[in-house]
Design a protein around this motif. Sequence first.
Motif, mmCIF file in Angstrom:
data_model
loop_
_atom_site.group_PDB
_atom_site.id
_atom_site.type_symbol
_atom_site.label_atom_id
_atom_site.label_comp_id
_atom_site.label_asym_id
_atom_site.label_seq_id
_atom_site.Cartn_x
_atom_site.Cartn_y
_atom_site.Cartn_z
ATOM 1 N N ALA A 259 -23.464 2.044 0.463
ATOM 2 C CA ALA A 259 -22.883 1.861 -0.871
ATOM 3 C C ALA A 259 -21.676 2.770 -1.067
ATOM 4 N N GLU A 260 -21.798 4.030 -0.616
ATOM 5 C CA GLU A 260 -20.704 4.983 -0.806
ATOM 6 C C GLU A 260 -19.503 4.634 0.062
ATOM 7 N N ALA A 261 -19.775 4.191 1.303
ATOM 8 C CA ALA A 261 -18.675 3.818 2.195
ATOM 9 C C ALA A 261 -17.927 2.607 1.658
ATOM 10 N N LYS A 262 -18.652 1.691 1.042
ATOM 11 C CA LYS A 262 -17.994 0.520 0.452
ATOM 12 C C LYS A 262 -17.098 0.940 -0.710
ATOM 13 N N LEU A 263 -17.556 1.907 -1.485
ATOM 14 C CA LEU A 263 -16.721 2.419 -2.570
ATOM 15 C C LEU A 263 -15.457 3.073 -2.007
ATOM 16 N N ALA A 264 -15.651 3.905 -0.973
ATOM 17 C CA ALA A 264 -14.509 4.593 -0.374
ATOM 18 C C ALA A 264 -13.526 3.614 0.244
ATOM 19 N N ALA A 265 -14.030 2.489 0.727
ATOM 20 C CA ALA A 265 -13.151 1.495 1.343
ATOM 21 C C ALA A 265 -12.205 0.867 0.331
ATOM 22 N N ASN A 266 -12.503 1.008 -0.959
ATOM 23 C CA ASN A 266 -11.608 0.500 -2.000
ATOM 24 C C ASN A 266 -10.366 1.364 -2.166
ATOM 25 N N LEU A 267 -10.399 2.569 -1.600
ATOM 26 C CA LEU A 267 -9.292 3.505 -1.789
ATOM 27 C C LEU A 267 -8.190 3.235 -0.777
ATOM 28 N N ASN A 268 -6.989 3.077 -1.270
ATOM 29 C CA ASN A 268 -5.838 2.817 -0.406
ATOM 30 C C ASN A 268 -4.637 3.584 -0.962
ATOM 31 N N HIS A 269 -4.448 4.783 -0.412
ATOM 32 C CA HIS A 269 -3.422 5.675 -0.946
ATOM 33 C C HIS A 269 -2.903 6.546 0.178
ATOM 34 N N ALA A 270 -1.661 6.954 0.094
ATOM 35 C CA ALA A 270 -1.037 7.742 1.155
ATOM 36 C C ALA A 270 -1.719 9.080 1.370
ATOM 37 N N VAL B 100 -7.606 9.399 3.370
ATOM 38 C CA VAL B 100 -7.928 8.822 4.674
ATOM 39 C C VAL B 100 -8.644 7.498 4.454
ATOM 40 N N GLN B 101 -8.128 6.457 5.066
ATOM 41 C CA GLN B 101 -8.638 5.109 4.849
ATOM 42 C C GLN B 101 -9.922 4.857 5.624
ATOM 43 N N VAL B 102 -10.939 4.316 4.939
ATOM 44 C CA VAL B 102 -12.145 3.819 5.606
ATOM 45 C C VAL B 102 -11.847 2.398 6.053
ATOM 46 N N MET B 103 -11.948 2.150 7.374
ATOM 47 C CA MET B 103 -11.503 0.879 7.929
ATOM 48 C C MET B 103 -12.640 -0.068 8.294
ATOM 49 N N VAL C 19 -1.715 21.831 -1.803
ATOM 50 C CA VAL C 19 -2.554 21.619 -2.987
ATOM 51 C C VAL C 19 -2.000 20.486 -3.838
ATOM 52 N N ARG C 20 -0.687 20.404 -3.968
ATOM 53 C CA ARG C 20 -0.094 19.306 -4.750
ATOM 54 C C ARG C 20 -0.480 17.949 -4.180
ATOM 55 N N GLU C 21 -0.397 17.809 -2.864
ATOM 56 C CA GLU C 21 -0.737 16.523 -2.246
ATOM 57 C C GLU C 21 -2.227 16.225 -2.371
ATOM 58 N N THR C 22 -3.059 17.250 -2.302
ATOM 59 C CA THR C 22 -4.498 17.052 -2.499
ATOM 60 C C THR C 22 -4.776 16.559 -3.912
ATOM 61 N N LEU C 23 -4.047 17.090 -4.882
ATOM 62 C CA LEU C 23 -4.218 16.643 -6.265
ATOM 63 C C LEU C 23 -3.770 15.205 -6.460
ATOM 64 N N ARG C 24 -2.759 14.780 -5.712
ATOM 65 C CA ARG C 24 -2.358 13.368 -5.776
ATOM 66 C C ARG C 24 -3.501 12.473 -5.321
ATOM 67 N N ALA C 25 -4.182 12.885 -4.255
ATOM 68 C CA ALA C 25 -5.322 12.109 -3.758
ATOM 69 C C ALA C 25 -6.424 12.045 -4.813
ATOM 70 N N VAL D 296 -0.474 15.100 3.948
ATOM 71 C CA VAL D 296 -1.709 15.776 3.561
ATOM 72 C C VAL D 296 -2.639 14.696 3.032
ATOM 73 N N LYS D 297 -3.835 14.606 3.635
ATOM 74 C CA LYS D 297 -4.760 13.537 3.271
ATOM 75 C C LYS D 297 -6.142 14.117 3.021
ATOM 76 N N LEU D 298 -6.781 13.628 1.975
ATOM 77 C CA LEU D 298 -8.148 14.023 1.654
ATOM 78 C C LEU D 298 -9.102 13.043 2.325
ATOM 79 N N CYS D 299 -10.049 13.570 3.071
ATOM 80 C CA CYS D 299 -10.957 12.688 3.811
ATOM 81 C C CYS D 299 -12.390 12.877 3.347
ATOM 82 N N ASP D 300 -13.234 12.001 3.831
ATOM 83 C CA ASP D 300 -14.673 12.088 3.698
ATOM 84 C C ASP D 300 -15.162 12.017 2.266
ATOM 85 N N PHE D 301 -15.019 10.836 1.708
ATOM 86 C CA PHE D 301 -15.642 10.572 0.423
ATOM 87 C C PHE D 301 -17.093 10.144 0.646
#
Length: 469
Positions: free
Chosen positions: A81-92, A95-98, A142-148, A183-188
């Motif tokens: 369920a959580e991976a499916k939610l994370a797969a909805n995220l598409n942002h620079a 980190v994309q779940v593929m 930190v700025r890029e992390t906040l964008r994520a 800078v990418k935030l991973c592991d949702f």
Amino acid sequence: MSHTGIVTSSISASAAEAGSEGNLPRAFGRYTLFDHIGRGGMADIYLATRRDSLGGSRHVVIKQILPQLSADPEFAGMLTAEAKLAANLNHANVVQVMDLGREAGRLFIAMEYVEGFDLNQLLRRLSKARVPLAGEFALFIVRETLRALDYAHRARNSDGRPLRLVHRDVSPSNVLVSFEGEVKLCDFGIARAGAAAGEAPAPGQEEAIASSRVAGKSAYMAPEHAAGGDIDSGADIFSAGILLWELVSGRRLYKGTEEEMLEMARAGEVPPVRDGRLPVQDQLQAVLDRALARDRGERYETAAEFLGDLEDYALAAGLMASQLRFASFLTDQFAADVLEGRRDRERMASFRVEEDAAGTAVRPIAEPEDADDPEDRAQTIPVAAGPDPVEGGEGEAVAVAESEGEAEAEAEGEAEGEAEAEAEAVTEAVVEAAHVDEGGALGTQTGFFLGIGIGVGLVAVAIIILMLL
């Protein structure tokens, strides 16, 4: 060390080691695993390739869930369920779940590969190289992390309903930096969608959701998170505030055993940044005070507000770095060393796979002699903790990777302790080399130009004497 904050009991050595680092490359469904990155609390992690129908290929990271967790229906359902939610995220900056699936009885998640470091590994390498992290780059991270976070907190599903995602583990191990300056935030993976108004948890999920409330790393938890209460996006904002505090302070905020850090996190007492660390410090401290407010009502309401104030400070202090400059810094310092080893293993993997296709037995790839040292391998997921803080001068900030999995370190015995001691020694050397007292940078410049002036004066005197003679 766990990337999702879900810590499991130790598995038997034979089960853990079998089929992890050995026998590479090897096929895993549509993927070819060729480099074992490490093992977390819930998964073995590999660098892999996936070939398409036209013969092209791309790199991905495969998180192969441990067997006992893959076989647990409750865990499998929650992870899916959580991976499916994370797969909805598409942002620079995310980190994309593929891909998500099950192969040979093992659940797996395929994720975008980021060629570079996590923040832990970057800080360790900087520490060992005695290279300070410029304040402008600390703020940029930190700025890029906040964008994520801003994007994830506002994300909606295909029906337009808010996902209400909370990352729950915003910490250095989950902030990735690439040689392109990204800078990418991973592991949702431990993120959980907040229940919609009036919506109860799914049957059988109550206990799992309750236990997930304290999932994450205690050193980066908001007080309400550490207390096991309900959390929202404000918990992620507090965690990002800790990242900022540590990067500009050059030291860890909370230190101690897991239990001690959890207690500190519940208290939420954050000292001000020491004077003289960065320019226009009053403005920076005001940003930190609001991001790290213990009372949720006094904290930034959104990551976007936090980001706006931090960018205003960066502009006022003259510390507004670009992705291009950050990429240049990372490439100059580390790219050749890090990428060479991974390219060699990739070439060997391709050769072995071609041999297999021709009917020749596939032979395991010999691991490099220092394969146990995670910082010498290109990774998207960290495998080890870092040393203690390194201090920098005005306009510079060097922090050190957090000590993840301290309970695991104790279990590993004296060998791990010796490694930590060595890291401490390296840190002390860097402190001595990198530390600059208040006004030190200006003093160095002044001394330099004064030396030049004296030298020119002496030369002029010598010429006059020669002319008189």
